[in-house]
Scaffold this motif. Sequence first.
Motif, PDB file in Angstrom:
ATOM      1  N   ILE A  36     -47.370   9.863 105.865  1.00  0.00           N
ATOM      2  CA  ILE A  36     -46.266  11.486 105.739  1.00  0.00           C
ATOM      3  C   ILE A  36     -45.111  11.033 104.976  1.00  0.00           C
ATOM      4  O   ILE A  36     -44.562   9.719 104.908  1.00  0.00           O
ATOM      5  CB  ILE A  36     -45.917  11.765 107.068  1.00  0.00           C
ATOM      6  CG1 ILE A  36     -46.984  11.965 108.413  1.00  0.00           C
ATOM      7  CG2 ILE A  36     -45.209  13.164 106.922  1.00  0.00           C
ATOM      8  CD1 ILE A  36     -47.922  12.860 107.871  1.00  0.00           C
ATOM      9  N   THR A  37     -44.953  12.003 103.908  1.00  0.00           N
ATOM     10  CA  THR A  37     -43.713  11.599 103.384  1.00  0.00           C
ATOM     11  C   THR A  37     -42.792  12.749 103.313  1.00  0.00           C
ATOM     12  O   THR A  37     -43.239  13.835 103.715  1.00  0.00           O
ATOM     13  CB  THR A  37     -44.041  11.630 101.500  1.00  0.00           C
ATOM     14  OG1 THR A  37     -44.762  12.718 101.284  1.00  0.00           O
ATOM     15  CG2 THR A  37     -44.891  10.182 101.428  1.00  0.00           C
ATOM     16  N   CYS A  38     -41.521  12.731 103.124  1.00  0.00           N
ATOM     17  CA  CYS A  38     -40.650  13.676 103.425  1.00  0.00           C
ATOM     18  C   CYS A  38     -39.643  13.753 101.974  1.00  0.00           C
ATOM     19  O   CYS A  38     -39.415  12.448 101.671  1.00  0.00           O
ATOM     20  CB  CYS A  38     -39.851  13.614 104.707  1.00  0.00           C
ATOM     21  SG  CYS A  38     -38.673  15.132 104.819  1.00  0.00           S
ATOM     22  N   ASP A  39     -39.302  14.740 101.511  1.00  0.00           N
ATOM     23  CA  ASP A  39     -38.276  14.821 100.570  1.00  0.00           C
ATOM     24  C   ASP A  39     -37.244  15.823 100.756  1.00  0.00           C
ATOM     25  O   ASP A  39     -37.443  16.769 101.658  1.00  0.00           O
ATOM     26  CB  ASP A  39     -39.032  15.280  99.318  1.00  0.00           C
ATOM     27  CG  ASP A  39     -40.011  14.406  98.772  1.00  0.00           C
ATOM     28  OD1 ASP A  39     -39.755  13.132  98.509  1.00  0.00           O
ATOM     29  OD2 ASP A  39     -41.155  14.593  98.461  1.00  0.00           O
ATOM     30  N   SER A  40     -35.873  15.493 100.625  1.00  0.00           N
ATOM     31  CA  SER A  40     -34.858  16.361 100.774  1.00  0.00           C
ATOM     32  C   SER A  40     -34.070  16.586  99.451  1.00  0.00           C
ATOM     33  O   SER A  40     -33.905  15.801  98.479  1.00  0.00           O
ATOM     34  CB  SER A  40     -34.012  15.951 101.913  1.00  0.00           C
ATOM     35  OG  SER A  40     -33.101  14.641 101.417  1.00  0.00           O
ATOM     36  N   GLU A  65     -40.974  25.371 109.114  1.00  0.00           N
ATOM     37  CA  GLU A  65     -42.375  25.640 109.287  1.00  0.00           C
ATOM     38  C   GLU A  65     -43.220  24.262 109.317  1.00  0.00           C
ATOM     39  O   GLU A  65     -43.183  23.626 108.442  1.00  0.00           O
ATOM     40  CB  GLU A  65     -42.873  26.705 108.289  1.00  0.00           C
ATOM     41  CG  GLU A  65     -42.390  27.974 108.236  1.00  0.00           C
ATOM     42  CD  GLU A  65     -42.556  28.784 107.313  1.00  0.00           C
ATOM     43  OE1 GLU A  65     -43.780  29.518 107.265  1.00  0.00           O
ATOM     44  OE2 GLU A  65     -42.002  29.029 106.191  1.00  0.00           O
ATOM     45  N   HIS A  66     -44.194  24.568 110.264  1.00  0.00           N
ATOM     46  CA  HIS A  66     -45.101  23.350 110.110  1.00  0.00           C
ATOM     47  C   HIS A  66     -46.203  23.824 109.994  1.00  0.00           C
ATOM     48  O   HIS A  66     -46.925  24.925 110.830  1.00  0.00           O
ATOM     49  CB  HIS A  66     -45.068  22.597 111.627  1.00  0.00           C
ATOM     50  CG  HIS A  66     -45.767  21.473 111.752  1.00  0.00           C
ATOM     51  ND1 HIS A  66     -45.681  20.540 112.590  1.00  0.00           N
ATOM     52  CD2 HIS A  66     -46.604  20.814 110.755  1.00  0.00           C
ATOM     53  CE1 HIS A  66     -46.546  19.429 112.621  1.00  0.00           C
ATOM     54  NE2 HIS A  66     -47.041  19.290 111.272  1.00  0.00           N
ATOM     55  N   VAL A  67     -46.917  23.714 108.608  1.00  0.00           N
ATOM     56  CA  VAL A  67     -47.978  24.575 108.128  1.00  0.00           C
ATOM     57  C   VAL A  67     -49.359  23.934 108.116  1.00  0.00           C
ATOM     58  O   VAL A  67     -50.237  24.597 107.982  1.00  0.00           O
ATOM     59  CB  VAL A  67     -47.461  25.200 106.569  1.00  0.00           C
ATOM     60  CG1 VAL A  67     -46.296  25.938 106.859  1.00  0.00           C
ATOM     61  CG2 VAL A  67     -47.334  23.879 105.750  1.00  0.00           C
ATOM     62  N   GLY A  89     -51.528  17.205 101.147  1.00  0.00           N
ATOM     63  CA  GLY A  89     -50.712  18.413 100.684  1.00  0.00           C
ATOM     64  C   GLY A  89     -49.472  18.566 101.688  1.00  0.00           C
ATOM     65  O   GLY A  89     -49.098  17.948 102.601  1.00  0.00           O
ATOM     66  N   LEU A  90     -48.873  19.891 101.364  1.00  0.00           N
ATOM     67  CA  LEU A  90     -47.589  20.316 102.245  1.00  0.00           C
ATOM     68  C   LEU A  90     -47.924  20.423 103.593  1.00  0.00           C
ATOM     69  O   LEU A  90     -49.064  21.052 103.904  1.00  0.00           O
ATOM     70  CB  LEU A  90     -47.199  21.522 101.486  1.00  0.00           C
ATOM     71  CG  LEU A  90     -46.013  21.972 102.224  1.00  0.00           C
ATOM     72  CD1 LEU A  90     -44.642  21.281 102.047  1.00  0.00           C
ATOM     73  CD2 LEU A  90     -45.594  23.716 101.856  1.00  0.00           C
ATOM     74  N   ILE A  91     -47.147  19.970 104.512  1.00  0.00           N
ATOM     75  CA  ILE A  91     -47.415  20.252 106.145  1.00  0.00           C
ATOM     76  C   ILE A  91     -46.253  20.707 106.527  1.00  0.00           C
ATOM     77  O   ILE A  91     -46.294  21.295 107.733  1.00  0.00           O
ATOM     78  CB  ILE A  91     -47.787  18.905 106.831  1.00  0.00           C
ATOM     79  CG1 ILE A  91     -46.352  17.855 106.803  1.00  0.00           C
ATOM     80  CG2 ILE A  91     -49.187  18.200 106.201  1.00  0.00           C
ATOM     81  CD1 ILE A  91     -46.676  16.705 107.786  1.00  0.00           C
ATOM     82  N   GLU A 148     -38.925  19.127 102.873  1.00  0.00           N
ATOM     83  CA  GLU A 148     -40.369  19.324 102.689  1.00  0.00           C
ATOM     84  C   GLU A 148     -41.131  18.030 103.154  1.00  0.00           C
ATOM     85  O   GLU A 148     -40.658  16.829 102.676  1.00  0.00           O
ATOM     86  CB  GLU A 148     -40.951  19.696 101.213  1.00  0.00           C
ATOM     87  CG  GLU A 148     -40.410  20.857 100.835  1.00  0.00           C
ATOM     88  CD  GLU A 148     -40.844  21.260  99.308  1.00  0.00           C
ATOM     89  OE1 GLU A 148     -40.844  22.494  99.037  1.00  0.00           O
ATOM     90  OE2 GLU A 148     -41.194  20.637  98.471  1.00  0.00           O
ATOM     91  N   ALA A 149     -42.260  18.452 104.029  1.00  0.00           N
ATOM     92  CA  ALA A 149     -42.906  17.037 104.356  1.00  0.00           C
ATOM     93  C   ALA A 149     -44.463  17.237 103.694  1.00  0.00           C
ATOM     94  O   ALA A 149     -44.996  18.277 103.925  1.00  0.00           O
ATOM     95  CB  ALA A 149     -43.008  16.868 106.004  1.00  0.00           C
TER      96      ALA A 149
END
Length: 129
Positions: A77-81, A66-68, A102-104, A96-97
């Motif tokens: 932009i940061t991303c965690d897996s 989902e792109h929220v 906040g969350l995107i 999560e990005a």
Amino acid sequence: MLEVGLKGHQEMTVTDQFTAKTMGSGVMDVFATPAMLALMEKTAFMSVAEHLNEGCGTVGTRVEIEHVASSPIGMKITCDSELTAIEGRKLVFKVEAYDSKGLIGKGTHERFIIESEKFQEKTNRKLEQ
């Protein structure tokens, strides 16, 4: 060694080349969903790369995201897996990005462990058929 719980982290900055307008996924000068997806795949891929046997890699096979929220040009932009399941050669990740507000984006991503050379040879044979 691969273990459930392995985490990955990647960062980037939104530039014109990563906008919806430039990538053809829309008309806005905002971080494109395909760019977010690519970052999520890279984060998952890189998190396990050093834990694989010599000559092995992974390929993406499934994504549900989902792109929220939108992010403008210039925003970091940061991303965690996180590796949440290992089912034979299938690896399942939570991704999560975030931007600075906040969350995107969020979702799951599946990858399969492959023998890189064998996989490439099999793919290249498609040209001979």
